[in-house]
Design a protein around this motif. Structure first.
Motif, PDB file in Angstrom:
ATOM      1  N   GLY A 194       0.560  -1.198  -0.083  1.00 51.53           N
ATOM      2  CA  GLY A 194      -0.544  -0.071   0.201  1.00 51.53           C
ATOM      3  C   GLY A 194       1.142   1.231  -0.115  1.00 51.53           C
ATOM      4  O   GLY A 194       0.302   2.385  -0.028  1.00 51.53           O
ATOM      5  N   GLU A 195       2.262   0.830  -0.141  1.00 51.59           N
ATOM      6  CA  GLU A 195       3.449   2.349  -0.290  1.00 51.59           C
ATOM      7  C   GLU A 195       2.643   3.166  -1.807  1.00 51.59           C
ATOM      8  O   GLU A 195       2.046   2.706  -2.314  1.00 51.59           O
ATOM      9  CB  GLU A 195       4.590   1.992  -0.142  1.00 51.59           C
ATOM     10  N   GLN A 196       2.770   4.166  -1.246  1.00 57.25           N
ATOM     11  CA  GLN A 196       2.502   5.420  -2.163  1.00 57.25           C
ATOM     12  C   GLN A 196       3.973   5.420  -3.178  1.00 57.25           C
ATOM     13  O   GLN A 196       4.536   5.288  -2.757  1.00 57.25           O
ATOM     14  CB  GLN A 196       1.992   6.412  -1.802  1.00 57.25           C
ATOM     15  N   PRO A 197       3.637   5.235  -4.407  1.00 54.39           N
ATOM     16  CA  PRO A 197       4.838   4.846  -5.510  1.00 54.39           C
ATOM     17  C   PRO A 197       5.225   6.423  -5.532  1.00 54.39           C
ATOM     18  O   PRO A 197       4.496   7.338  -5.180  1.00 54.39           O
ATOM     19  CB  PRO A 197       4.356   4.179  -6.476  1.00 54.39           C
ATOM     20  N   SER A 198       6.447   6.935  -5.446  1.00 59.09           N
ATOM     21  CA  SER A 198       6.673   8.265  -4.819  1.00 59.09           C
ATOM     22  C   SER A 198       6.761   9.287  -6.458  1.00 59.09           C
ATOM     23  O   SER A 198       6.639   7.696  -7.388  1.00 59.09           O
ATOM     24  CB  SER A 198       7.753   8.804  -4.280  1.00 59.09           C
ATOM     25  N   TRP A 227      16.039  -2.723  -1.199  1.00 58.28           N
ATOM     26  CA  TRP A 227      16.304  -1.802  -2.145  1.00 58.28           C
ATOM     27  C   TRP A 227      14.885  -1.856  -2.709  1.00 58.28           C
ATOM     28  O   TRP A 227      13.918  -2.655  -2.875  1.00 58.28           O
ATOM     29  CB  TRP A 227      17.162  -3.463  -3.479  1.00 58.28           C
ATOM     30  N   ARG A 228      14.552   0.042  -3.665  1.00 61.00           N
ATOM     31  CA  ARG A 228      13.309  -0.436  -3.598  1.00 61.00           C
ATOM     32  C   ARG A 228      13.180  -0.770  -5.489  1.00 61.00           C
ATOM     33  O   ARG A 228      14.130   0.004  -6.507  1.00 61.00           O
ATOM     34  CB  ARG A 228      12.412   0.511  -3.129  1.00 61.00           C
ATOM     35  N   VAL A 229      12.622  -1.321  -5.761  1.00 65.35           N
ATOM     36  CA  VAL A 229      12.252  -1.001  -7.262  1.00 65.35           C
ATOM     37  C   VAL A 229      10.842  -0.318  -6.970  1.00 65.35           C
ATOM     38  O   VAL A 229       9.736  -0.218  -7.103  1.00 65.35           O
ATOM     39  CB  VAL A 229      12.320  -2.459  -8.122  1.00 65.35           C
ATOM     40  N   ALA A 230      10.865   0.674  -8.655  1.00 62.12           N
ATOM     41  CA  ALA A 230       9.939   1.460  -8.990  1.00 62.12           C
ATOM     42  C   ALA A 230       8.458   0.618  -9.480  1.00 62.12           C
ATOM     43  O   ALA A 230       7.422   1.194  -9.545  1.00 62.12           O
ATOM     44  CB  ALA A 230      10.164   2.197 -10.538  1.00 62.12           C
ATOM     45  N   GLN A 231       9.118  -0.839  -9.934  1.00 63.83           N
ATOM     46  CA  GLN A 231       7.769  -1.617 -10.917  1.00 63.83           C
ATOM     47  C   GLN A 231       8.491  -3.214 -10.182  1.00 63.83           C
ATOM     48  O   GLN A 231       9.031  -3.105  -9.755  1.00 63.83           O
ATOM     49  CB  GLN A 231       7.295  -1.493 -11.979  1.00 63.83           C
ATOM     50  N   ASP A 232       7.192  -3.655 -10.374  1.00 63.61           N
ATOM     51  CA  ASP A 232       7.587  -4.943  -9.684  1.00 63.61           C
ATOM     52  C   ASP A 232       8.531  -5.867 -11.135  1.00 63.61           C
ATOM     53  O   ASP A 232       7.097  -5.083 -12.252  1.00 63.61           O
ATOM     54  CB  ASP A 232       5.759  -5.772  -9.134  1.00 63.61           C
ATOM     55  N   ILE A 233       8.961  -6.834 -11.195  1.00 63.16           N
ATOM     56  CA  ILE A 233       9.173  -7.269 -12.039  1.00 63.16           C
ATOM     57  C   ILE A 233       8.234  -8.950 -12.385  1.00 63.16           C
ATOM     58  O   ILE A 233       8.233  -9.870 -11.535  1.00 63.16           O
ATOM     59  CB  ILE A 233      10.098  -8.116 -12.080  1.00 63.16           C
ATOM     60  N   PRO A 234       8.045  -8.485 -13.697  1.00 58.80           N
ATOM     61  CA  PRO A 234       6.972 -10.238 -14.465  1.00 58.80           C
ATOM     62  C   PRO A 234       8.340 -11.408 -13.950  1.00 58.80           C
ATOM     63  O   PRO A 234       9.047 -11.176 -14.365  1.00 58.80           O
ATOM     64  CB  PRO A 234       6.724  -9.315 -15.127  1.00 58.80           C
TER      65      PRO A 234
END
Ligand code: YNC
Ligand code: MG
Length: 387
Positions: A14-18, A371-378
């Motif tokens: 539920g984190e807001q993507p910055s 480590w945060r990723v901007a987008q999930d990896i399929p």
């Protein structure tokens, strides 16, 4: 609500993507001087130990702890049964640190009752090459469950890793925790359907007889690809280059140097089976590998063990992937494996059905620590296999 994981530098649900969404660390940068020098406190009558995998006795203790208390399926019918040779291979890659083979003993009796491990690995996540540890074999004795020992093990291994100036980790688990970077699905290909049905791993499909089932899954005795042979030490430089070229297209993948390739892909009977395709002129065009991880069969009086092969690193070059993978099935069957397991990572999703894999229940989640990723990896962009 995750009382422990909510306090850790991991992506939260539920984190807001910055708005400036970019990959990067979660914690503010730290140095080794900032790391606590003393081990974390354990409950009375428990103590930390560094396990020596080279000691037959200590390896046996880890083997026995995991053999009785490690991962089971949701129905508690099967439990992973890593062999000692496998554990030696899995825990001692180039650059391994004994202090990351971290155990807990009962002080009075010396009994090993919990374990967690880390091994060094360079893992590329999107465009960042990260010095990480891969965390695996977290295990707490069944009688000590639900006492919040796992968070202490995780904090202690984190401390021991941070003392080596490493701040990121990769791990996989079946359970859902904050927050997966990728979610993958297991698929299973029957090699010995009669036994798999006998132990309740699979069922006879509706309107299928045993005879028709055996015929459906029957495999030839020999692989079909010309030039396919066991990998040899002399292949290491070519395999390293082949693998690097293949893995660069994935969103998460290891960066393996020659010594690591030698370690992870040297043929070892019933630990890791690796084959290459040698073309005319000696060029290595393809790689195929799987590892052996049996499971104990819990409470069956006909069988006590299931011998499973798991797809490891496979690189199609001159050979179409379906043919290469079918040769993997043939080789696994010929060496007595009962089932071949693969995730829907790499390009597998495209070929699993035609090779008669059936979808499993349960997922495998990939996680990153700090480590945060901007987008999930399929899942089809996952190029990392963890044991
Ligand atoms: C798990 N598998 O959510 P919350 S995979 C991580 N991985 O925390 P307690 C887990 N965390 O929800 P128990 C986890 N399973 O309050 C549970 N948790 O935030 C979390 N099973 O602790 C759980 N091996 O001690 C909860 O639970 C907290 O007594 C509860 O112990 C758990 O190796 C466990 O599946 C798993 O042996 C040890 O059930 C036990 O139940 C057990 O009260 C059978 O814990 C074997 C099993 C796990 C296999 C694996 C990867 C582990 C990754 C750990 C995280 C590493 C982070 C990076 C560290 C290095 C950082 C650097 C740099
Ligand atoms: Mg506990």
């Amino acid at each position: 609500n995750y009382a422990f994981w909510g306090t850790q530098p991991v992506a939260q649900f539920g984190e807001q993507p910055s708005s400036s969404a970019a990959d990067g660390p979660i914690d503010a940068p730290k140095t080794v001087e900032d790391v606590r020098k003393e081990p974390y406190g354990l409950p009375q009558n428990f103590e930390w130990v560094t396990c020596d995998i080279n000691s037959d006795k200590e390896l046996e203790e880890i083997h026995d702890l995991l053999g009785a208390h490690y991962v089971e399926d949701d129905d508690n019918m099967f439990r992973f049964a890593y062999s000692k040779e496998f554990l030696r291979w899995a825990l001692q890659p180039p650059g391994f640190q004994a202090v990351w083979h971290c155990g807990v003993r009962v002080s009075t009796t010396g009994k090993l009752v919990a374990f967690i491990s880390g091994i060094p690995a360079t893992v590329r996540v999107n465009s960042s090459s990260l010095k990480t540890v891969e965390i695996n074999f977290l295990c707490v004795h069944k009688k000590l469950r639900h006492k919040r020992l796992a968070p202490v093990l995780i904090k202690e291994i984190t401390r021991r890793v941070n003392l080596h100036d490493i701040w990121q980790a990769v791990y996989t688990a079946g359970v859902l925790l904050p927050k997966p970077v990728a979610e993958c699905q297991y698929w299973h290909r029957s090699l010995n359907p009669k036994k798999l049905i006998g132990i309740g791993f699979s069922r006879l499909a509706p309107r299928m007889t045993m005879a028709r089932t055996l015929k459906l899954y029957k495999l030839p005795d020999q692989p079909v690809t010309p030039g396919l042979r066991q990998m040899q030490p002399k292949d290491v430089p070519q395999v390293t280059a082949l693998l690097a070229g293949y893995l660069k297209d994935y969103g998460i993948a290891p960066e393996l140097d020659e010594e690591e390739v030698r370690h992870w892909l040297s043929f070892q009977e019933d630990v890791v089976h690796s084959y290459v395709v040698e073309g005319p002129g000696g060029a290595i065009t393809d790689l195929l590998s799987f590892y052996t991880l049996p499971s104990s069969v819990i409470g069956n009086d006909q069988y006590d063990s299931l011998k499973a092969a798991y797809m490891f690193y496979t690189v199609p070059g001159a050979t179409p992937l379906p043919q290469l993978m079918n040769d993997a099935l043939i080789l696994a069957h010929a060496t007595g494996h009962d089932v071949f397991n693969a995730l829907d990572i790499f390009e597998n999703e495209k070929i699993l059905k035609e090779l008669k894999f059936g979808i499993g229940d349960g997922k495998l989640r990939y996680y990153l620590f700090n480590w945060r990723v901007a987008q999930d990896i399929p899942s089809n962009k996952v190029g990392l296999v963890m044991l």
